[in-house]
Design an enzyme around this catalytic site. Structure first.
Site, PDB file in Angstrom:
ATOM      1  N   GLU A 197       0.848  -1.072  -0.114  1.00 25.52           N
ATOM      2  CA  GLU A 197       0.027  -0.038  -0.075  1.00 25.52           C
ATOM      3  C   GLU A 197       0.886   1.347  -0.101  1.00 25.52           C
ATOM      4  OE1 GLU A 197      -3.929  -1.021   1.589  1.00 25.52           O
ATOM      5  OE2 GLU A 197      -2.687  -0.692   3.187  1.00 25.52           O
TER       6      GLU A 197
ATOM      7  N   CYS B  75       1.146  -2.455  15.245  1.00 21.47           N
ATOM      8  CA  CYS B  75       1.374  -2.043  13.857  1.00 21.47           C
ATOM      9  C   CYS B  75       0.673  -3.171  13.083  1.00 21.47           C
ATOM     10  CB  CYS B  75       2.609  -1.732  13.409  1.00 21.47           C
ATOM     11  SG  CYS B  75       3.015  -1.339  11.833  1.00 21.47           S
TER      12      CYS B  75
ATOM     13  N   CYS C 124       6.596  -6.986   6.971  1.00 17.81           N
ATOM     14  CA  CYS C 124       7.552  -6.692   7.741  1.00 17.81           C
ATOM     15  C   CYS C 124       8.005  -7.584   9.006  1.00 17.81           C
ATOM     16  CB  CYS C 124       7.089  -5.121   8.545  1.00 17.81           C
ATOM     17  SG  CYS C 124       8.269  -4.354   9.483  1.00 17.81           S
TER      18      CYS C 124
ATOM     19  N   CYS D  91       3.179   8.555   1.292  1.00 24.07           N
ATOM     20  CA  CYS D  91       3.855   7.476   2.102  1.00 24.07           C
ATOM     21  C   CYS D  91       3.944   6.259   1.579  1.00 24.07           C
ATOM     22  CB  CYS D  91       3.003   7.357   3.305  1.00 24.07           C
ATOM     23  SG  CYS D  91       3.502   6.228   4.541  1.00 24.07           S
TER      24      CYS D  91
ATOM     25  N   CYS E  67      -0.927   6.031   9.969  1.00 21.15           N
ATOM     26  CA  CYS E  67       0.085   5.324  10.551  1.00 21.15           C
ATOM     27  C   CYS E  67      -0.182   4.094  11.264  1.00 21.15           C
ATOM     28  CB  CYS E  67       1.030   6.104  11.624  1.00 21.15           C
ATOM     29  SG  CYS E  67       1.317   7.827  11.076  1.00 21.15           S
TER      30      CYS E  67
ATOM     31  N   CYS F  11       6.337  -4.978  15.660  1.00 18.70           N
ATOM     32  CA  CYS F  11       5.793  -3.988  16.830  1.00 18.70           C
ATOM     33  C   CYS F  11       4.292  -4.262  17.310  1.00 18.70           C
ATOM     34  CB  CYS F  11       5.996  -2.771  16.130  1.00 18.70           C
ATOM     35  SG  CYS F  11       7.626  -2.178  15.950  1.00 18.70           S
TER      36      CYS F  11
HETATM   37  N1  SAH Z   1       9.272   0.455  10.097  1.00 21.44           N
HETATM   38  C1  SAH Z   1       9.711   2.032  10.222  1.00 21.44           C
HETATM   39  C2  SAH Z   1       8.471   2.707   9.225  1.00 21.44           C
HETATM   40  C3  SAH Z   1       7.212   2.466   9.736  1.00 21.44           C
HETATM   41  S1  SAH Z   1       6.780   4.068   9.977  1.00 21.44           S
HETATM   42  C4  SAH Z   1       9.531   2.478  11.478  1.00 21.44           C
HETATM   43  O1  SAH Z   1       9.265   1.629  12.254  1.00 21.44           O
HETATM   44  O2  SAH Z   1       9.767   3.625  11.605  1.00 21.44           O
HETATM   45  C5  SAH Z   1       5.358   4.316  10.572  1.00 21.44           C
HETATM   46  C6  SAH Z   1       5.231   5.038  11.807  1.00 21.44           C
HETATM   47  O3  SAH Z   1       4.085   4.831  12.427  1.00 21.44           O
HETATM   48  C7  SAH Z   1       6.142   4.357  12.714  1.00 21.44           C
HETATM   49  O4  SAH Z   1       6.646   5.389  13.500  1.00 21.44           O
HETATM   50  C8  SAH Z   1       5.492   3.619  13.458  1.00 21.44           C
HETATM   51  O5  SAH Z   1       5.946   3.272  14.741  1.00 21.44           O
HETATM   52  C9  SAH Z   1       4.091   3.992  13.664  1.00 21.44           C
HETATM   53  N2  SAH Z   1       2.892   3.147  13.939  1.00 21.44           N
HETATM   54  C10 SAH Z   1       2.659   1.946  13.709  1.00 21.44           C
HETATM   55  N3  SAH Z   1       1.544   1.624  14.172  1.00 21.44           N
HETATM   56  C11 SAH Z   1       0.873   2.771  14.633  1.00 21.44           C
HETATM   57  C12 SAH Z   1      -0.480   2.953  15.175  1.00 21.44           C
HETATM   58  N4  SAH Z   1      -1.131   1.820  15.371  1.00 21.44           N
HETATM   59  N5  SAH Z   1      -0.642   4.039  15.572  1.00 21.44           N
HETATM   60  C13 SAH Z   1       0.193   4.985  15.629  1.00 21.44           C
HETATM   61  N6  SAH Z   1       1.447   4.997  14.780  1.00 21.44           N
HETATM   62  C14 SAH Z   1       1.840   3.769  14.597  1.00 21.44           C
END
Ligand code: SAH
Length: 342
Positions: A91, A118, A111, A104, A332, A115
């Site tokens: 996406e 996510c 991945c 974005c 995000c 986390c």
């Molecule tokens: N893998 C990279 C790129 C992802 S960026 C990273 O970890 O930075 C996406 C951003 O959104 C990251 O900061 C991630 O931690 C954040 N993110 C992921 N899930 C989220 C959620 N449910 N709510 C808000 N932010 C989230």
């Protein structure tokens, strides 16, 4: 086996062209065509037929197809589910801001960072994206939406530094004046904190913005929500961030998703302020976005206010990320590699 021509740098195409006894300017023409989004060599109208056929026998051209396109009724955010050459899906999201349109983009199919909050990591990593497949999201996103892209954030599906070489190649391609010509200062790269790769990136001394997904100032909290913290703790990560800042002169942006009862107490705010005090960094708070499979909830507004007040009192630069595309799951952490999961 054909090779991927759109992942090749101009100099690499030039070498092939010269080896075929053709003038160097043909390479530039071919590069321009590729990055304008042609889907076949046939479409390159100013290239001699014989040369096109020779290239066609050696190389393939990547392009995604739109598997689904959703447009937010609230703010015009556009989310694409792209189908790739091998059937995999990723996406990208285009957001419209006053200062221009930002895309974005994803760096991997899935991945493997795991986390807890996510959606992109559910189901793990399938494969790395090729450099051209990262570029394609920008080329075809702009083409299909009709929205001129001025900024790029590598914040979609995947961990960009876990696909280091292809992402570096992507940066060179997207930055090229004969391609999309997007300046490094208009690009942000976000990582969950692979410290060895942060060091490696620092050595390139790029003018892009590095964002670190910090999400907690202490190991106990961070390890609970981010498995990567078991390899490198918060203090180690911050040491490497400091080195990055010293080396590149570029201020780092720290992303912090506010999760109710997990990382949003005054204790966390104070510790975060203390740890970032020497960094000249910037904190970007993200109210947690909903992910069906996760029990985690966003912080209560009053707790968020308190958190912000504490950071400000310690002179930490803090902003709250605007939530866009919430009606189409485009925020995000909500991007996924499969449509069926949405
Ligand atoms: N893998 C990279 C790129 C992802 S960026 C990273 O970890 O930075 C996406 C951003 O959104 C990251 O900061 C991630 O931690 C954040 N993110 C992921 N899930 C989220 C959620 N449910 N709510 C808000 N932010 C989230």
């Amino acid at each position: 086996m054909k090779e991927n021509i759109k992942s090749m740098l101009p100099g690499e195409i030039e070498k092939v062209v010269k080896d075929l006894g053709q003038p160097a300017f043909r390479a530039k023409q071919i590069f321009k065509w590729l990055h304008s989004g042609v889907k076949s060599f046939d479409e390159m109208t100013n290239i001699p037929k014989a040369l096109k056929e020779e290239f066609d026998s050696r190389y393939y051209i990547t392009y995604p197809t739109v598997s689904r396109k959703l447009v937010s009724q609230i703010d015009g955010t556009v989310k694409y589910l792209w189908r790739l050459r091998d059937g995999n899906a990723i996406e990208s999201v285009i957001m419209q801001y006053e200062h221009g349109n930002t895309i974005c983009i994803s760096s991997q199919v899935g991945c493997r960072m795991g986390c807890a909050f996510c959606a992109s990591t559910l189901g793990g990593k399938v494969r790395d994206l090729e450099a051209s497949e990262i570029v394609d999201q920008v080329i075809f996103g702009e083409k299909d939406s009709g929205l001129k892209i001025s900024n790029i954030v590598l914040m979609g599906i995947g961990e960009p530094l876990d696909n280091f070489d292809n992402v570096m190649r992507f940066l060179q391609l997207i930055n090229d004046k004969d391609g999309m010509n997007i300046g490094m200062r208009h690009i942000s790269l976000s990582t969950c904190g692979l410290v060895e790769k942060i060091d490696k990136l620092a050595d390139y001394n790029l003018q892009l913005t590095l964002s670190i997904s910090l999400h907690a100032p202490d190991d106990k909290t961070r390890a609970k929500i981010m498995p990567v913290n078991k390899s490198w703790g918060v203090d180690t990560l911050l040491e490497h961030c400091y080195r990055y800042f010293k080396k590149t002169g570029r201020r780092i942006s720290f992303e912090y998703a506010m999760i109710d009862g997990v990382n949003d107490t005054p204790y966390h705010a104070n510790l975060l302020a203390e740890k970032l005090s020497k960094m000249e960094g910037h904190v970007n708070l993200i109210p947690l976005n909903h992910v069906d499979e996760s029990p985690l909830e966003p912080s209560k507004p009053e707790n968020m206010k308190k958190f912000i007040a504490i950071l400000k009192r310690h002179n930490i630069n803090v902003t709250v990320r605007r939530k866009l595309g919430s009606d189409i799951n485009a925020s995000c952490g909500q991007l996924r590699r499969e449509s069926g999961l949405n």
